[in-house]
Design an enzyme around this catalytic site. Structure first.
Site, PDB file in Angstrom:
ATOM      1  N   HIS A   1     -26.913   1.869 -11.407  1.00 16.57           N
ATOM      2  CA  HIS A   1     -27.491   3.331 -11.324  1.00 16.57           C
ATOM      3  C   HIS A   1     -27.450   3.449 -13.036  1.00 16.57           C
ATOM      4  O   HIS A   1     -26.687   2.426 -13.666  1.00 16.57           O
ATOM      5  CB  HIS A   1     -26.549   4.226 -10.890  1.00 16.57           C
ATOM      6  CG  HIS A   1     -26.351   4.446  -9.370  1.00 16.57           C
ATOM      7  ND1 HIS A   1     -27.017   5.502  -9.045  1.00 16.57           N
ATOM      8  CD2 HIS A   1     -25.959   3.433  -8.533  1.00 16.57           C
ATOM      9  CE1 HIS A   1     -27.123   5.334  -7.227  1.00 16.57           C
ATOM     10  NE2 HIS A   1     -25.495   4.027  -7.029  1.00 16.57           N
TER      11      HIS A   1
ATOM     12  N   TYR B   1     -19.799  12.356  -5.057  1.00 13.78           N
ATOM     13  CA  TYR B   1     -20.459  11.047  -4.369  1.00 13.78           C
ATOM     14  C   TYR B   1     -21.169  11.424  -2.764  1.00 13.78           C
ATOM     15  O   TYR B   1     -19.694  11.516  -2.509  1.00 13.78           O
ATOM     16  CB  TYR B   1     -19.508  10.394  -4.485  1.00 13.78           C
ATOM     17  CG  TYR B   1     -19.703   8.771  -4.677  1.00 13.78           C
ATOM     18  CD1 TYR B   1     -21.240   8.231  -4.592  1.00 13.78           C
ATOM     19  CD2 TYR B   1     -18.853   7.925  -3.652  1.00 13.78           C
ATOM     20  CE1 TYR B   1     -21.310   7.019  -4.448  1.00 13.78           C
ATOM     21  CE2 TYR B   1     -19.403   6.844  -3.129  1.00 13.78           C
ATOM     22  CZ  TYR B   1     -20.604   6.180  -3.642  1.00 13.78           C
ATOM     23  OH  TYR B   1     -21.130   5.332  -3.221  1.00 13.78           O
TER      24      TYR B   1
ATOM     25  N   ASP C   1     -24.787  11.791  -7.208  1.00 11.99           N
ATOM     26  CA  ASP C   1     -25.060  10.548  -6.429  1.00 11.99           C
ATOM     27  C   ASP C   1     -25.012  10.708  -5.090  1.00 11.99           C
ATOM     28  O   ASP C   1     -24.062  11.158  -4.659  1.00 11.99           O
ATOM     29  CB  ASP C   1     -23.686   9.103  -6.087  1.00 11.99           C
ATOM     30  CG  ASP C   1     -25.336   8.255  -5.246  1.00 11.99           C
ATOM     31  OD1 ASP C   1     -26.611   9.032  -5.060  1.00 11.99           O
ATOM     32  OD2 ASP C   1     -25.443   6.761  -5.424  1.00 11.99           O
TER      33      ASP C   1
END
Length: 257
Positions: free
Chosen positions: A248, A106, A147
DNA sequence: ATGTCTCAGCGTCTGAGA
């Protein structure tokens, strides 16, 4: 073997969405981001009942990453990105599953830019690059999924000027991602769909989901030795459209065994 | 500047982060 990455945007708030998608998609491995839960609050028991073992690194309110594996517990290899002992943010976890090293990533958002948050983003992506090189040179098959908070090219964002000043599309962000991918790593989604507009994120604001005003921020990078095993890559877009959805959608790849 | 969503906390609103 199906490996997915899903920024869940609060794992407890959206646990039912997650489980419903998992029942349908039957992923073998799931990398989760933005757990937004402390270690003690991670719903390991409920995921276990759904048939998945897990390793996770939580944090209060923000961040948090996990790796789930169907029918087994991933073998933890790391819980933080090397290169900065001061960095206490839960943004990286790595484990061995089915003979592959899988990382759930992330990356920092980096807004507003310029500023310290943007500097942290670029430094973090630099540290990831360094560590990715170490992993790659180990010779193990590796999947870096998560991500990245970077839309790598103009094909990875709907045609707009609204994001011009956003950290997600700045030239420095794109350059950092490009350096990381380099000539070795395979951006699996792009490899399978070289010219399509594919998105994994639609902001809650301004009706962006109904307008399909999305960005591709979630990526699965494969080490070169996995090249011939990649058979499929896609995004489960419909997940973004249900009630109480994350902003998302899950992105996934299929690897031949 | 705004838009949306969620959470934490000197709390039944506000500020922050995404």
């Amino acid at each position: 073997m199906l490996i997915a990455t899903f920024n869940i945007n609060n794992v407890n708030r959206r646990l039912e969405n997650l489980l419903a998608w998992m029942r349908k998609a039957k992923p073998d491995v799931v990398c989760l981001q933005e757990l937004k839960a402390e270690d003690w609050a991670f719903p390991a028991d409920k995921l276990e009942r759904a048939g998945y073992g897990a390793v996770w690194k939580g944090q209060k309110t923000w961040n948090g990453v996990a790796i789930l594996a169907r029918g087994k517990k991933p073998v933890l290899t790391r819980k933080q990105l090397p290169g900065d002992h001061e960095d206490g943010q839960a943004r990286y976890i790595e484990a061995a599953v089915n003979g592959i090293i899988v990382a759930s990533i992330y990356a920092p958002n980096g807004n507003p830019q310029p500023g310290p948050k943007f500097d942290y983003k670029l430094a973090w992506l630099g540290r990831l690059h360094q560590h990715a090189t170490v992993l790659r040179k180990s010779g193990a098959p590796i999947v870096l999924a998560g991500d990245y908070n970077v839309a790598p090219t103009d094909l990875d964002i709907y045609p707009t000027k609204s994001w011009e000043n956003d950290a997600l599309i700045q030239p420095e962000s794109r350059a950092a991602f490009k350096r990381l991918v380099g000539r070795s790593w395979i951006d699996a989604m792009r490899r399978m769909h070289p010219n399509e507009r594919i998105y994994t994120f639609w902001d809650y604001m301004r009706n962006r989901w109904p307008r399909d005003a999305g960005l591709r921020l979630d990526h699965l990078l494969l080490s070169p030795n996995l090249k011939d095993r990649l058979s499929e890559a896609d995004v489960d877009r419909e997940v973004r459209g249900v009630d109480g959805a994350s902003d998302h959608a899950p992105a996934w790849i299929r690897l031949r065994t």
